[in-house]
Design a protein around this motif. Structure first.
Motif, PDB file in Angstrom:
ATOM      1  N   GLY A 192      52.986  57.223  29.999  1.00  0.00           N
ATOM      2  CA  GLY A 192      53.951  56.228  29.249  1.00  0.00           C
ATOM      3  C   GLY A 192      53.180  55.037  29.201  1.00  0.00           C
ATOM      4  N   ASP A 207      60.813  59.817  26.695  1.00  0.00           N
ATOM      5  CA  ASP A 207      60.891  59.542  28.143  1.00  0.00           C
ATOM      6  C   ASP A 207      60.716  58.135  28.521  1.00  0.00           C
ATOM      7  N   TYR A 208      59.383  57.814  28.041  1.00  0.00           N
ATOM      8  CA  TYR A 208      59.091  56.485  28.335  1.00  0.00           C
ATOM      9  C   TYR A 208      58.739  55.460  27.151  1.00  0.00           C
ATOM     10  N   THR A 237      55.328  63.555  38.827  1.00  0.00           N
ATOM     11  CA  THR A 237      56.366  62.638  38.234  1.00  0.00           C
ATOM     12  C   THR A 237      55.599  61.412  37.838  1.00  0.00           C
ATOM     13  N   TYR A 238      54.924  61.105  38.668  1.00  0.00           N
ATOM     14  CA  TYR A 238      54.305  59.781  38.394  1.00  0.00           C
ATOM     15  C   TYR A 238      53.147  59.846  37.209  1.00  0.00           C
ATOM     16  N   ASP A 291      54.911  59.124  34.119  1.00  0.00           N
ATOM     17  CA  ASP A 291      55.142  57.770  34.221  1.00  0.00           C
ATOM     18  C   ASP A 291      53.755  57.140  33.576  1.00  0.00           C
ATOM     19  N   THR A 341      59.459  51.911  27.772  1.00  0.00           N
ATOM     20  CA  THR A 341      58.421  51.182  28.203  1.00  0.00           C
ATOM     21  C   THR A 341      57.373  50.515  27.388  1.00  0.00           C
TER      22      THR A 341
END
Lengths: 658, 255
Positions: free
Chosen positions: A529, A51-52, A522-523, A526, A55
């Protein structure tokens, strides 16, 4: 001469010098391993597909440049330790009749054996640990890795091989230059050459102190996060420069003062201690300064990434007063609202979560600078100080306020209530546009401004009705329309919350007049990540810095040991009592090796306000947490340092042997 | 009474493994009177340095007695040895043994500082010593900044500043060029004239010819001794050389 001869000689040398070559081998294996893993993360498709993962790969992309430079510098530096101690040996070869090119060949073989062995072992260890790193990464991202395969990317092998081949060539060339530039007699004498004179001690000390004061001033004075970000680099460079200058000349300056005080200097203990310290500091200033800088870097890296990782919830809490916030156009119809409520209720049941603290209201928003009780429009040119004065004002009508408040308030024209959990800076009477507003009351606890976080929290202004809201917005030069919102918390774990939020997002598109949903779940993913990535990068840098520090300490101890052995024998012959000699030397060693740590702690202490401000850029306002992280890091580091010292001291005493 | 009495000294080295024994010194006896200047000569491996180290209490003898001013070295506890050395003996070594972390001044003052001497007294004592050895201008330099001869003079200054009962010199001219060596021997002679007792171990007949008596050691045993008597230094030198040729059965080893 047969090639086998040089190879054999090289092998014998490596074995005989194992007190130095073995730690070098271990350190370069660690370097290879770390570099390999960084490359693996950078190029792994398995990680890129997470997903991340992208990043984190970007982050490592920036980090690996610095890392390459660091590894290169460090390898060259520790290589110099290896070669320095062996000058006499090379001189002897020359006298025994080995030509320089022959010695060169021996050195080439030695370096080749060491480098290739550590490269192979490093890559092997790197490959093994890569899988572990991958799993850790999945854990950091809170990803359940069902069916993810993990392959080692070929680039990791290629780049690691290339970089370390480059370092091998560089160190070999440096070593060969060492030999070819000197004649045997010079090499034989190499070690006994007089020590460097430190010139301009007083001006240098003064300059060093000035630079340090300047750096500390920057760090202590900084009052806002963006300025901290901007000036951090400058402060780092200044601190590094000041540390090197002060270790070099400041120590000499101090010891000179002590030496000039005859009553103090000519005491048995001080006499030997001060002059040996003098000698040691001159010889070791650069090494000690490096240890100090590296230690400081380890501390800052670990403290920052730990704070961010542990402080994630604080960051999230600051960004999201409520878990879910749905923003709607004011034109939303009763039917649409009913649909929304039904959707929320059904999802609540479906995902077994509990909606709490739900409140809905009409609002208008404006961003303004509030300085000394006056509102101004933010000016981008003042971006450095803007963040200190920026306020995010939400204007709501009295009816919505009264609906959720036990005390019913009334307001007349141009009267307001200020809802804020902390001092908002909004004055009692103020002018905006054409109108003068009066603060009727300040309410520090309300469902609107309560939020999760005690450190942040933006103010709410309650006005009489929607007309007054429109009026105030136009006074603030704000042309965005009024909107509706409903916000609430969810009781339940993040996984369920995330599913709730995802399905809510899908369901809402069918309803219409709903602008957007922001949710903490959701954050949070993030965040895992970003902060997980940071922690990882920080972890690798820590391994690198730490092994560099440990190795430098070790090499310093060993080379000190050989010098002290001689000095110790002389002192005994001249009539110094054995235990006395032991005590003085031990004390000096302690001072020399704990001085960098003490200075590193001083640096950290001065840097901590800056670090706290910088972390605010990442919305981490929990300064006690950051302070705890810094303190804990220092404590753990000090323990590691002591352990390293104790272990290497054993080698040292083995050499000095009394 | 004699200042130093060496009685039947025996030194046996035992290999750590296998128990193989090597006798470095075998019942060596001699005496040194106060104010005497004695040189000990002998070929390499004859046990000269072992003997000196034993007298210096740097090494322990297997049997026999070393008595300095009526006090046997054996009766001195290990803890007191350093202080004993500091107060009674002065050393001059072949390789100078100066500390590179100290200036010339501090190297000379080292034994005084270790005995907790007051600063004014140290300065008072330093002045004549430095002057007589021509070190006054070098006091603030460091050992690696001065010549070999200057280093050795520093070592001599360090040895005499404590006014020791006995100065022990181990091959002091060994690392010096002939000019510096001659200079050093002249200094020793002067110190001797001042009433100082000196014991010098050397390879060099030239160095030995400055002494008032020369002891010859061979294979760990005292072989013979020569008194200078009324000889000039040159005559004494010739006698030493001819005695050495007897000692070495033809293969003269005069360093």
């Amino acid at each position: 001469m047969a090639r086998g001869f040089f190879l054999k000689l090289a092998l014998t040398n490596l074995r005989r010098n194992r007190k130095l070559t073995f730690p070098y081998f271990i350190a370069s294996t660690i370097m290879v391993g770390v570099y390999f893993m960084v490359m693996m993360i950078l190029y792994s498709r398995s990680i890129g597909n997470l997903d991340y993962g992208k990043t984190i790969q970007q982050m490592f992309g920036m980090g690996h440049v610095i890392m390459t430079i660091l590894i290169g510098t460090f390898m060259v530096y520790i290589n110099s330790f290896l070669i320095k101690g062996r000058k006499k040996e090379f001189g002897l070869y020359g006298i025994l009749g080995l030509e320089k090119r022959h010695v060169g060949r021996v050195i080439f073989w030695e370096n080749l054996i060491l480098s290739s062995a550590s490269l192979l072992l490093g890559i092997l260890a790197g490959s093994v640990f890569s899988k572990l790193v991958f799993l850790l990464l999945l854990f950091a991202f809170r990803v359940v890795a069902a069916g993810t395969t993990f392959l080692l990317p070929w680039q990791a092998f290629a780049f690691t091989g290339a970089i370390f081949a480059g370092i091998f060539i560089l160190t070999t060339v440096i070593n060969l230059l060492h030999i070819s530039l000197a004649n045997p007699v010079d090499l034989l004498r190499g070690k006994q050459k007089g020590e460097k004179k430190v010139r301009f001690v007083i001006p240098q000390t003064f300059i060093g102190l000035t630079i340090l004061a300047w750096a500390y001033y920057i760090a202590l004075r900084v009052d806002n996060p963006l300025a901290a970000m901007n000036q951090f680099f400058l402060a780092v460079v200044l601190v590094i420069a000041a540390t090197y200058i002060l270790f070099r000349s400041g120590s000499v300056f101090l010891l000179k003062i002590l030496r000039n005080n005859k009553r103090l200097y000519y005491k048995p203990n001080n006499f030997v201690a001060i002059s040996s310290m003098f000698h040691r500091m001159k010889q070791n200033a650069a090494g000690l300064a490096s240890i100090c800088i590296l230690s400081t870097m380890v501390l800052v890296t670990v403290a920052c990434s730990a704070s961010l990782f542990i402080g994630q919830e604080n960051i999230l809490a600051d960004m999201f007063s409520y878990d879910v916030e749905i923003i709607m156009n004011q034109e939303i119809t009763q039917e649409q609202l009913a649909d929304l409520n039904e959707l929320i209720a059904s999802l609540e049941k479906k995902h077994r979560v509990l909606v709490e603290d739900r409140h809905s209201y009409t609002f208008g928003k404006t961003f303004k600078m509030l300085k000394n009780g006056e509102f101004t429009t933010p000016d981008i040119r003042q971006y450095q100080t803007i963040i200190n004065y920026l306020v995010d004002i939400t204007i709501i009508p009295l009816t919505d306020y009264n609906r959720y408040s036990p005390n019913k308030e009334t307001l007349s024209d141009n009267e307001i209530l200020v809802l804020s959990s902390k001092e908002s800076g909004i004055p009692d009477v103020f002018n905006v546009g054409e109108n003068q507003y009066r603060t009727k009351a300040r309410i520090d606890d309300s469902i609107f401004s309560r939020g999760k976080e005690v450190y942040g929290g933006s103010p709410y202004i309650v006005v009489r009705d929607e007309d007054a809201m429109a009026q105030m917005l136009s006074d603030f030069n704000e042309d965005s329309p009024l909107r509706e919102t409903t916000a609430f918390n969810l009781q339940g774990n993040n996984e369920r919350g995330l599913k709730f939020a995802q399905e809510l997002r899908q369901g809402i598109s069918a309803i219409g007049n709903v602008q957007k949903i922001s949710d903490i779940f959701t954050y949070r993913i993030d965040g895992y990540g970003i902060y997980g990535g940071l922690v990882f990068l920080g972890g690798f840098f820590t391994i690198l810095f730490l092994s560099a520090t440990i190795l430098i300490i070790y090499f310093k101890q060993v080379s000190e040991g050989y010098d002290d052995q001689e000095r110790f024998a002389i002192l005994q012959k001249v009539g110094m009592v054995d235990q006395e000699v032991k005590r003085t030397i031990t004390k000096q060693i302690l001072i020399v090796f704990f001085l960098p740590l003490a200075v590193a702690f001083l640096h950290i202490l001065a840097a901590s306000p800056m670090i706290m401000k910088m972390l605010q850029v990442f919305n981490l306002f929990n300064t006690p947490l950051t302070a705890t992280c810094i303190a804990a890091t220092c404590l753990i580091f000090a323990l590691v340092y002591v352990v390293v010292f104790r272990l290497t001291a054993r080698t040292y005493y083995g050499i000095v042997k009394w | 009474m004699e200042l130093l009495q060496v009685q039947n000294i025996k030194k046996v080295y035992t290999a750590r493994l296998g128990g193989k024994q090597f006798t470095a010194l075998n019942s060596v006896s001699f005496q040194v009177a106060r104010g005497e200047y004695v040189a000990i000569m002998g070929p390499s491996g004859s046990g000269k340095t072992t003997l000196l180290n034993i007298i210096a209490s740097l090494d322990k003898h297997t049997a026999g007695e070393v008595i300095l001013e009526g006090r046997s070295l054996k009766t001195i506890k290990d803890r007191e040895l350093s202080a004993f050395r500091r107060e009674n003996l002065g050393f001059v070594f072949q390789d100078f043994n100066l500390l590179d972390t100290f200036s010339i001044r501090d190297n000379i003052l080292l034994p005084l500082v270790l005995s907790n001497t007051k600063v004014p007294e140290m300065e008072e004592r330093l002045k004549p010593v430095a002057e007589s050895l021509g070190l006054t201008a070098l006091l603030d330099k460091f050992p690696y900044e001065v010549s070999g001869g200057e280093k050795q003079r520093t070592a001599v200054a360090r040895a005499i500043i404590t006014r020791p009962k006995l100065i022990l010199a181990d091959e002091p001219t060994g690392m010096l060029d002939s000019k510096a060596a001659a200079n050093l021997l002249r200094i020793f002679a002067e110190i001797h004239l001042g009433g100082q007792t000196l014991l010098l171990v050397t390879h060099s007949s030239m160095a030995a010819s400055h002494a008032s008596r020369v002891l010859f050691i061979k294979d760990g045993e005292l072989f013979s001794q020569l008194y200078r008597g009324a000889d000039t230094q040159k005559q004494f030198f010739d006698r030493i050389v001819s005695n050495l040729s007897v000692l070495s059965n033809g293969g003269v080893d005069i360093g």
